[in-house]
Design a protein around this motif. Structure first.
Motif, PDB file in Angstrom:
ATOM      1  N   VAL A 126      13.867  -4.814  -4.379  1.00 38.22           N
ATOM      2  CA  VAL A 126      12.994  -3.924  -3.603  1.00 38.22           C
ATOM      3  C   VAL A 126      11.721  -3.666  -4.398  1.00 38.22           C
ATOM      4  O   VAL A 126      11.635  -4.012  -5.578  1.00 38.22           O
ATOM      5  CB  VAL A 126      13.701  -2.578  -3.280  1.00 38.22           C
ATOM      6  CG1 VAL A 126      14.982  -2.818  -2.506  1.00 38.22           C
ATOM      7  CG2 VAL A 126      13.993  -1.776  -4.547  1.00 38.22           C
ATOM      8  N   GLU A 127      10.745  -3.053  -3.731  1.00 44.20           N
ATOM      9  CA  GLU A 127       9.418  -2.737  -4.276  1.00 44.20           C
ATOM     10  C   GLU A 127       8.582  -4.019  -4.388  1.00 44.20           C
ATOM     11  O   GLU A 127       8.882  -4.908  -5.211  1.00 44.20           O
ATOM     12  CB  GLU A 127       9.491  -2.020  -5.634  1.00 44.20           C
ATOM     13  CG  GLU A 127       9.960  -0.576  -5.533  1.00 44.20           C
ATOM     14  CD  GLU A 127       8.971   0.340  -4.785  1.00 44.20           C
ATOM     15  OE1 GLU A 127       7.757   0.074  -4.808  1.00 44.20           O
ATOM     16  OE2 GLU A 127       9.432   1.313  -4.172  1.00 44.20           O
ATOM     17  N   SER A 128       7.529  -4.055  -3.592  1.00 40.34           N
ATOM     18  CA  SER A 128       6.730  -5.275  -3.481  1.00 40.34           C
ATOM     19  C   SER A 128       6.234  -5.787  -4.834  1.00 40.34           C
ATOM     20  O   SER A 128       6.261  -6.993  -5.095  1.00 40.34           O
ATOM     21  CB  SER A 128       5.541  -5.033  -2.547  1.00 40.34           C
ATOM     22  OG  SER A 128       4.740  -3.958  -3.011  1.00 40.34           O
ATOM     23  N   GLU A 142      -2.548  -0.086  -8.192  1.00 41.76           N
ATOM     24  CA  GLU A 142      -2.414  -0.419  -6.762  1.00 41.76           C
ATOM     25  C   GLU A 142      -1.493   0.576  -6.057  1.00 41.76           C
ATOM     26  O   GLU A 142      -1.792   1.039  -4.956  1.00 41.76           O
ATOM     27  CB  GLU A 142      -1.879  -1.855  -6.626  1.00 41.76           C
ATOM     28  CG  GLU A 142      -1.893  -2.382  -5.209  1.00 41.76           C
ATOM     29  CD  GLU A 142      -0.638  -2.089  -4.418  1.00 41.76           C
ATOM     30  OE1 GLU A 142      -0.701  -2.061  -3.189  1.00 41.76           O
ATOM     31  OE2 GLU A 142       0.419  -1.875  -5.041  1.00 41.76           O
ATOM     32  N   GLN A 143      -0.384   0.926  -6.705  1.00 41.03           N
ATOM     33  CA  GLN A 143       0.571   1.825  -6.047  1.00 41.03           C
ATOM     34  C   GLN A 143       0.112   3.288  -6.067  1.00 41.03           C
ATOM     35  O   GLN A 143       0.636   4.099  -5.312  1.00 41.03           O
ATOM     36  CB  GLN A 143       1.951   1.685  -6.688  1.00 41.03           C
ATOM     37  CG  GLN A 143       2.649   0.374  -6.333  1.00 41.03           C
ATOM     38  CD  GLN A 143       3.233   0.347  -4.922  1.00 41.03           C
ATOM     39  OE1 GLN A 143       4.108   1.137  -4.592  1.00 41.03           O
ATOM     40  NE2 GLN A 143       2.743  -0.550  -4.073  1.00 41.03           N
ATOM     41  N   ASN A 144      -0.824   3.601  -6.943  1.00 38.27           N
ATOM     42  CA  ASN A 144      -1.320   4.983  -7.010  1.00 38.27           C
ATOM     43  C   ASN A 144      -2.653   5.183  -6.301  1.00 38.27           C
ATOM     44  O   ASN A 144      -2.867   6.220  -5.679  1.00 38.27           O
ATOM     45  CB  ASN A 144      -1.515   5.400  -8.480  1.00 38.27           C
ATOM     46  CG  ASN A 144      -0.197   5.673  -9.157  1.00 38.27           C
ATOM     47  OD1 ASN A 144       0.554   6.539  -8.725  1.00 38.27           O
ATOM     48  ND2 ASN A 144       0.117   4.921 -10.189  1.00 38.27           N
ATOM     49  N   ALA A 194      -4.125  -6.984  -1.404  1.00 34.81           N
ATOM     50  CA  ALA A 194      -3.376  -6.822  -0.156  1.00 34.81           C
ATOM     51  C   ALA A 194      -3.900  -5.670   0.701  1.00 34.81           C
ATOM     52  O   ALA A 194      -4.076  -5.818   1.918  1.00 34.81           O
ATOM     53  CB  ALA A 194      -1.898  -6.624  -0.466  1.00 34.81           C
ATOM     54  N   TYR A 195      -4.142  -4.504   0.096  1.00 37.52           N
ATOM     55  CA  TYR A 195      -4.692  -3.378   0.859  1.00 37.52           C
ATOM     56  C   TYR A 195      -6.192  -3.207   0.638  1.00 37.52           C
ATOM     57  O   TYR A 195      -6.894  -2.738   1.529  1.00 37.52           O
ATOM     58  CB  TYR A 195      -3.980  -2.063   0.509  1.00 37.52           C
ATOM     59  CG  TYR A 195      -2.626  -1.914   1.136  1.00 37.52           C
ATOM     60  CD1 TYR A 195      -2.490  -1.513   2.466  1.00 37.52           C
ATOM     61  CD2 TYR A 195      -1.468  -2.189   0.422  1.00 37.52           C
ATOM     62  CE1 TYR A 195      -1.242  -1.386   3.058  1.00 37.52           C
ATOM     63  CE2 TYR A 195      -0.215  -2.071   0.994  1.00 37.52           C
ATOM     64  CZ  TYR A 195      -0.109  -1.660   2.319  1.00 37.52           C
ATOM     65  OH  TYR A 195       1.130  -1.551   2.907  1.00 37.52           O
ATOM     66  N   ALA A 196      -6.695  -3.603  -0.535  1.00 43.17           N
ATOM     67  CA  ALA A 196      -8.124  -3.366  -0.813  1.00 43.17           C
ATOM     68  C   ALA A 196      -9.011  -4.102   0.188  1.00 43.17           C
ATOM     69  O   ALA A 196     -10.029  -3.559   0.639  1.00 43.17           O
ATOM     70  CB  ALA A 196      -8.458  -3.797  -2.244  1.00 43.17           C
TER      71      ALA A 196
HETATM   72  N1  LIG Z   1       6.251   1.052  -2.799  1.00 37.37           N
HETATM   73  C1  LIG Z   1       6.909   0.278  -1.788  1.00 37.37           C
HETATM   74  C2  LIG Z   1       6.465   0.792  -0.427  1.00 37.37           C
HETATM   75  C3  LIG Z   1       7.254   0.154   0.681  1.00 37.37           C
HETATM   76  C4  LIG Z   1       6.882   0.755   2.016  1.00 37.37           C
HETATM   77  O1  LIG Z   1       6.391   1.897   2.104  1.00 37.37           O
HETATM   78  N2  LIG Z   1       7.143   0.003   3.065  1.00 37.37           N
HETATM   79  C5  LIG Z   1       6.815   0.462   4.394  1.00 37.37           C
HETATM   80  C6  LIG Z   1       6.068  -0.608   5.163  1.00 37.37           C
HETATM   81  S1  LIG Z   1       4.521  -0.937   4.351  1.00 37.37           S
HETATM   82  C7  LIG Z   1       8.097   0.777   5.130  1.00 37.37           C
HETATM   83  O2  LIG Z   1       9.015   0.005   5.126  1.00 37.37           O
HETATM   84  N3  LIG Z   1       8.154   1.939   5.773  1.00 37.37           N
HETATM   85  C8  LIG Z   1       9.281   2.339   6.558  1.00 37.37           C
HETATM   86  C9  LIG Z   1       9.647   3.758   6.287  1.00 37.37           C
HETATM   87  O3  LIG Z   1       9.156   4.343   5.302  1.00 37.37           O
HETATM   88  O4  LIG Z   1      10.428   4.275   7.078  1.00 37.37           O
HETATM   89  C10 LIG Z   1       6.575  -1.208  -1.961  1.00 37.37           C
HETATM   90  O5  LIG Z   1       5.536  -1.495  -2.562  1.00 37.37           O
HETATM   91  O6  LIG Z   1       7.355  -2.053  -1.543  1.00 37.37           O
END
Ligand SMILES: N[C@@H](CCC(=O)N[C@@H](CS)C(=O)NCC(=O)O)C(=O)O
Length: 209
Positions: A66-68, A99-101, A164-166
């Motif tokens: 888990v965690e991208s 990136e995560q912050n 990815a988001y920027a």
């Molecule tokens: N920090 C995590 C964030 C993962 C995340 O927030 N995923 C979202 C989609 S971008 C999700 O699955 N959201 C569903 C939910 O929170 O219910 C990562 O980088 O993988």
């Protein structure tokens, strides 16, 4: 058994992983999880990620990652996308943390709210995150003033994670022309062999009335 990526097309966190897998030509099976229909809250998915979030990468031995950014680290290990030295590893971790912050919960959240109608009942918070997003991109712009990629001369997982988001900042009205080093870096990232555009548009269930 091959790699299986559980993801949602509209997720840029999922897009990061797919971009790396595609650029490394690593075969994988893609499983779409419609997070806005509760599919990530089902027991079978929660057994993979108790957090109920995508992306999740299932390895060939059945392990679920888990965690991208952790997944990115795993799939790029030993490849041309990995940091080349211990110092670059440390720098890469700094970029993944940035990136995560400063990117994902800022530009990513504001964009999600805006594109799905959720900004209507959180206008102040959306505006606050967009302002923070401008500051984050200004910081990125400064870092990119003297190097083509985040770790220096070579494209790496750090570029994938931050891009990815920027690169989606325009969707919340942040003009990348205001940060020309970031704009030029986005073009360099997009010119890399095997680059694929993403993420996909949000699906219909993501939108609120
Ligand atoms: N920090 C995590 C964030 C993962 C995340 O927030 N995923 C979202 C989609 S971008 C999700 O699955 N959201 C569903 C939910 O929170 O219910 C990562 O980088 O993988």
């Amino acid at each position: 058994m091959q790699l299986r990526l559980f993801t949602y097309g509209g997720s840029a966190n999922g897009y990061k992983v797919e971009l790396a897998l595609r650029q490394l030509a690593l075969p994988y099976e893609r499983v779409e999880v419609e997070i806005f229909r509760g599919e990530a809250q089902r027991p079978d998915f929660l057994a993979r990620n108790p957090g109920g979030r995508v992306p999740v990468l299932e390895l060939d031995d059945g392990t679920n990652l888990v965690e991208s950014n952790a997944i990115l680290w795993h799939v790029t290990r030993g490849t041309r996308l990995a940091p080349a030295t211990p110092l670059d590893e440390t720098r890469a971790i700094a970029w993944l943390s940035f990136e995560q912050n400063a990117i994902e919960p800022v530009i990513g959240s504001a964009r999600f709210w805006r594109l799905t109608g959720r900004d209507r009942d959180r206008a102040d918070e959306t505006a606050r995150r967009i302002a923070q997003g401008r500051r984050s991109l200004a910081e990125l712009d400064l870092a990119l003033r003297d190097r083509p990629f985040l770790l220096g001369e070579r494209y790496s997982l750090a570029d994938i994670a931050v891009y990815a988001y920027a690169h989606l900042a325009g969707d919340v009205g942040i003009d990348l022309a205001d940060t020309p080093n970031v704009a030029a870096w986005c073009r360099r990232v997009e010119d890399q062999p095997g680059h694929v555009a993403g993420p996909e548009p949000y699906s219909a269930p993501a939108h609120v009335a």
